[in-house]
Structure formats: C-alpha cells, structure tokens
Design an enzyme around this catalytic site. Structure first.
Site, PDB file in Angstrom:
ATOM      1  N   PHE A  78       0.861  -1.181   0.000  1.00  0.00           N
ATOM      2  CA  PHE A  78       0.000   0.000   0.000  1.00  0.00           C
ATOM      3  C   PHE A  78       0.895   1.228   0.000  1.00  0.00           C
ATOM      4  CE2 PHE A  78      -1.450  -3.482   2.750  1.00  0.00           C
ATOM      5  CZ  PHE A  78      -2.160  -4.132   1.742  1.00  0.00           C
ATOM      6  N   ASP A 105       1.998   4.364   0.622  1.00  0.00           N
ATOM      7  CA  ASP A 105       1.652   5.473   1.512  1.00  0.00           C
ATOM      8  C   ASP A 105       2.872   6.380   1.671  1.00  0.00           C
ATOM      9  OD1 ASP A 105       3.320   3.853   2.990  1.00  0.00           O
ATOM     10  OD2 ASP A 105       2.239   4.130   4.859  1.00  0.00           O
ATOM     11  N   ASP A 155       4.410  -5.708   3.573  1.00  0.00           N
ATOM     12  CA  ASP A 155       3.925  -4.357   3.858  1.00  0.00           C
ATOM     13  C   ASP A 155       3.783  -4.130   5.362  1.00  0.00           C
ATOM     14  OD1 ASP A 155       2.350  -1.791   2.756  1.00  0.00           O
ATOM     15  OD2 ASP A 155       1.346  -2.568   4.526  1.00  0.00           O
TER      16      ASP A 155
HETATM   17  N1  LIG Z   1       1.573   0.692   3.804  1.00  0.00           N
HETATM   18  C1  LIG Z   1       0.757   0.831   4.821  1.00  0.00           C
HETATM   19  N2  LIG Z   1       0.312   2.057   5.165  1.00  0.00           N
HETATM   20  C2  LIG Z   1      -0.522   2.160   6.211  1.00  0.00           C
HETATM   21  C3  LIG Z   1      -0.917   1.073   6.968  1.00  0.00           C
HETATM   22  C4  LIG Z   1      -1.779   1.565   7.966  1.00  0.00           C
HETATM   23  C5  LIG Z   1      -2.457   0.837   9.075  1.00  0.00           C
HETATM   24  N3  LIG Z   1      -2.758  -0.519   8.807  1.00  0.00           N
HETATM   25  C6  LIG Z   1      -3.248  -1.244   9.934  1.00  0.00           C
HETATM   26  C7  LIG Z   1      -3.620  -2.603   9.629  1.00  0.00           C
HETATM   27  C8  LIG Z   1      -2.983  -3.502  10.404  1.00  0.00           C
HETATM   28  C9  LIG Z   1      -1.977  -2.904  11.201  1.00  0.00           C
HETATM   29  O1  LIG Z   1      -1.980  -3.380  12.526  1.00  0.00           O
HETATM   30  C10 LIG Z   1      -2.215  -1.416  11.023  1.00  0.00           C
HETATM   31  O2  LIG Z   1      -2.752  -0.803  12.143  1.00  0.00           O
HETATM   32  C11 LIG Z   1      -1.857   2.941   7.787  1.00  0.00           C
HETATM   33  N4  LIG Z   1      -1.092   3.282   6.739  1.00  0.00           N
HETATM   34  C12 LIG Z   1      -0.735   4.601   6.238  1.00  0.00           C
HETATM   35  O3  LIG Z   1       0.338   5.091   7.039  1.00  0.00           O
HETATM   36  C13 LIG Z   1       0.257   6.508   7.093  1.00  0.00           C
HETATM   37  C14 LIG Z   1      -0.008   6.953   8.517  1.00  0.00           C
HETATM   38  O4  LIG Z   1       1.139   7.069   9.208  1.00  0.00           O
HETATM   39  P1  LIG Z   1       1.159   7.952  10.573  1.00  0.00           P
HETATM   40  O5  LIG Z   1       0.917   9.386  10.145  1.00  0.00           O
HETATM   41  O6  LIG Z   1       2.556   7.727  11.136  1.00  0.00           O
HETATM   42  O7  LIG Z   1       0.081   7.401  11.452  1.00  0.00           O
HETATM   43  C15 LIG Z   1      -0.924   6.912   6.215  1.00  0.00           C
HETATM   44  O8  LIG Z   1      -0.504   7.102   4.875  1.00  0.00           O
HETATM   45  C16 LIG Z   1      -1.790   5.678   6.329  1.00  0.00           C
HETATM   46  O9  LIG Z   1      -2.728   5.598   5.282  1.00  0.00           O
HETATM   47  C17 LIG Z   1      -0.438  -0.229   6.620  1.00  0.00           C
HETATM   48  O10 LIG Z   1      -0.729  -1.273   7.218  1.00  0.00           O
HETATM   49  N5  LIG Z   1       0.398  -0.281   5.543  1.00  0.00           N
END
Ligand SMILES: Nc1nc2c(c(CN[C@H]3C=C[C@H](O)[C@@H]3O)cn2[C@@H]2O[C@H](COP(=O)(O)O)[C@@H](O)[C@H]2O)c(=O)[nH]1
Length: 306
Positions: free
Chosen positions: A213, A215, A283
């Site tokens: 994903f 991000d 990821d």
């Molecule tokens: N690649 C990727 N990006 C992810 C996630 C997740 C949350 N996934 C949940 C599912 C299971 C886990 O236990 C997680 O809790 C959020 N994001 C992204 O991160 C950024 C937020 O950052 P900060 O501002 O520091 O909180 C924002 O772009 C957000 O969209 C992920 O898994 N993979």
C-alpha cells in the site's frame, strides 16, 4: 492488481528522482534470512473487532478515511482507528449508511474526540457521504454485502470498490501514462484478511495478488534500508519538509518505485527460499518498522489517497 504491478514497473523503468537499488534489496533479503519478521495485524490493539458485519462496516469507514494524518503533528493512524472503534462501541448505528451521509466536519471531529479541524476535513466528510450514499443505493447500506458479492476474490473487491466509490480511484498520470496505485482499496481487502484471519469476510483465494500500500511511511523505510535512492534535489525537499505536489513526477515515482521494489524483494525471497511470501506480509512488516521510528522523515503530499 496486475495493473498496479505493471504500471508501477513502467514508472520505475523511467524514474529519475527515485531509483531502486538492487543490491539494497539483496542486502535486506540476506539480513532477514529469507524469512521476514511476522507482524500480527492489529499488533497495536487499536481496531474494532466482533467477527461480524459491523467489523466490515468499521473497516470500510476506516479505510475511507485512512489518509493524510501528517499535517497535524499529533495526529496519526492510531487516533483514527481507535477513535472510530470507541465511537462504534458507544453507538452501534454510528456508521449506518444514512448517518454517514450526514456528518459535518465538526461532528466527525467530535466523534473522534479530536480537538481541532482534521487535515482535509471537508474531503473526509465528502468521502463519507459518497460511501453512505452508494452503500445505500447498491448494497442495502452494508459494506458486508459489498464483500459478499466479490466471491472471495480480493481482486474483484478492489474492482468493485473502485467502480462504485470514486474516492478510492487512486490513479495518476505519469509521463502521459496512467498509473494505478489503489492504496486504500487494496488495504481494505488486506484489513479484512488480517482482521478475520483469512476466514469469513476475510477469506480471499487471491490475497497474493495484492501489492503493498503505497503510503508515505513505506517509501521512507525502503530508503532507510537502502532499497530506494533519492536524487539530491528530492532528498533536500523531503529533509526540508517541503510539500510535494499530488500527481507530480516525484510523488508518483516515490509510490510506484516502492510498489515495484517490494515486488522484487518478494520475488527474491521466493527464489532464495522457495517459500511464498505475500506483499501484504512485507507491507505490514515495513510499515510497523516505519511507524515505530519517530525520527523517520517522510514525503509530504496533501492527498486523499494515502
Ligand atoms: N503501507 C501501509 N500504510 C498504512 C498502513 C496503515 C495501518 N494498517 C493497519 C492494519 C494492520 C496494522 O496493525 C495497522 O494498524 C496505515 N497506513 C498509512 O500510514 C500513514 C499513517 O502514518 P502515521 O501518520 O505515522 O500514522 C498513512 O498514509 C496511512 O494511510 C499499513 O498497514 N500499511
């Protein structure tokens, strides 16, 4: 998801601000000794889960709003996940399709117990309205019906989500070529798979098709690991916390090269160990490393897609 893979590779082959360092990928694979650290979905213990349709509704609302936390230095993803969880525990009808269509910015803020306007608050409210309306029109108000209609295919789910909900259409145009990254649509499928442990609403026969994903955390982690290299100009922009325009070459390269680099990492792990690794697993490992490293500097783009 083939389109995500193919168009990301197209960008990576023409990229100038970001490059993939193959020796960096080899080093990472060598270090993890072909078995990547296993990180549990919800390792933080912040998500709502009741093993039923309400969890699907929660995850869909969560991923509708899962973008752009950084403009508020105290806000992060955890606040959204746990804020929505608490709201749902207090009121089971809080994400009903008719109610999703009516939230105002101040009401959404209040729901999340956030004392200030949220970043891109008007967009968040607009997307909730869009989701409520379309769920009501085509899925009897229930995200679980949307999931039921995809026949255990994550690919079909991503297609359905992007077809019905324009806010999930995470496309860009790079050097005249359309690029698909579908971050929030794919993470919705991954969240279902993770939360329901690959069963029930989380059962997908093709979970291996999903990419990472793209991000703002994962590119920064890949750079720290030596997998991505930035041009001096891009490195200086990120270091100075200067915003990068949504849809700019730099932004598309950061995201597409991340997808492509992790696909290469996955292939190499498979080749060396003979074991199948999922991009979703890579990821969550990379993302968990990133969010536990507060000094990590990431790129800043105002975007509703991530
Ligand atoms: N690649 C990727 N990006 C992810 C996630 C997740 C949350 N996934 C949940 C599912 C299971 C886990 O236990 C997680 O809790 C959020 N994001 C992204 O991160 C950024 C937020 O950052 P900060 O501002 O520091 O909180 C924002 O772009 C957000 O969209 C992920 O898994 N993979």
């Amino acid at each position: 998801m083939d389109e995500v893979r193919a168009t990301s590779a197209w960008v990576a082959a023409r990229s100038s601000h970001v490059t993939i360092d193959h020796s960096g990928i080899e080093k990472v694979v060598e270090t993890v000794k072909t078995s990547i650290p296993k990180v549990e979905w919800d390792f933080e213990g912040i998500h709502y889960f009741d093993d039923g349709p309400l969890t699907v509704q929660y995850l869909f609302v969560l991923d509708t709003l899962n973008f752009c936390f950084w403009p508020d230095k105290d806000l992060n993803y955890d606040d959204l996940a746990s804020g929505l969880k608490e709201a749902l525990q207090n009121d089971k009808s809080v994400f009903d399709a008719d109610r999703l269509q009516k939230y105002t910015g101040p009401e959404l803020r209040k729901l999340l117990k956030w004392p200030r306007p949220l970043p891109l608050e008007d967009e968040r409210v607009r997307l909730l309205r869009e989701v409520g309306l379309e769920l009501e029109k085509n899925f009897e108000g229930k995200a679980s019906n949307l999931v039921d209609s995809c026949g255990k295919s994550a690919e079909k789910l991503v297609t359905l989500v992007t077809r019905h909900f324009p806010g999930f259409r995470d496309h860009s145009v790079y050097k005249g070529h359309q690029v698909f990254l579908y971050k929030r649509a794919q993470i919705f499928a991954a969240d279902l798979w993770g939360a329901f442990k690959g069963k029930g609403y989380g059962e997908f026969n093709d979970i291996g098709e999903i990419t990472i994903f793209a991000d703002y955390i994962v590119p920064a982690v890949l750079r720290q690991l030596g997998v991505l290299k930035y041009s001096p100009a891009l490195a200086a922009t990120i270091e100075a916390n200067v915003e990068i325009g949504s849809g700019s070459e730099e932004e598309v390269e950061l995201r597409a090269c991340s997808v492509c680099a992790v696909e290469k990492m996955r292939e190499l792990i498979q080749k060396k160990s003979g074991k199948q690794v999922l991009s979703v697993e890579l990821d969550i490992w990379l993302w968990s490393v990133g969010v536990q490293c507060p000094s990590l500097q990431h790129h800043r783009t105002l975007s509703i897609y991530y």
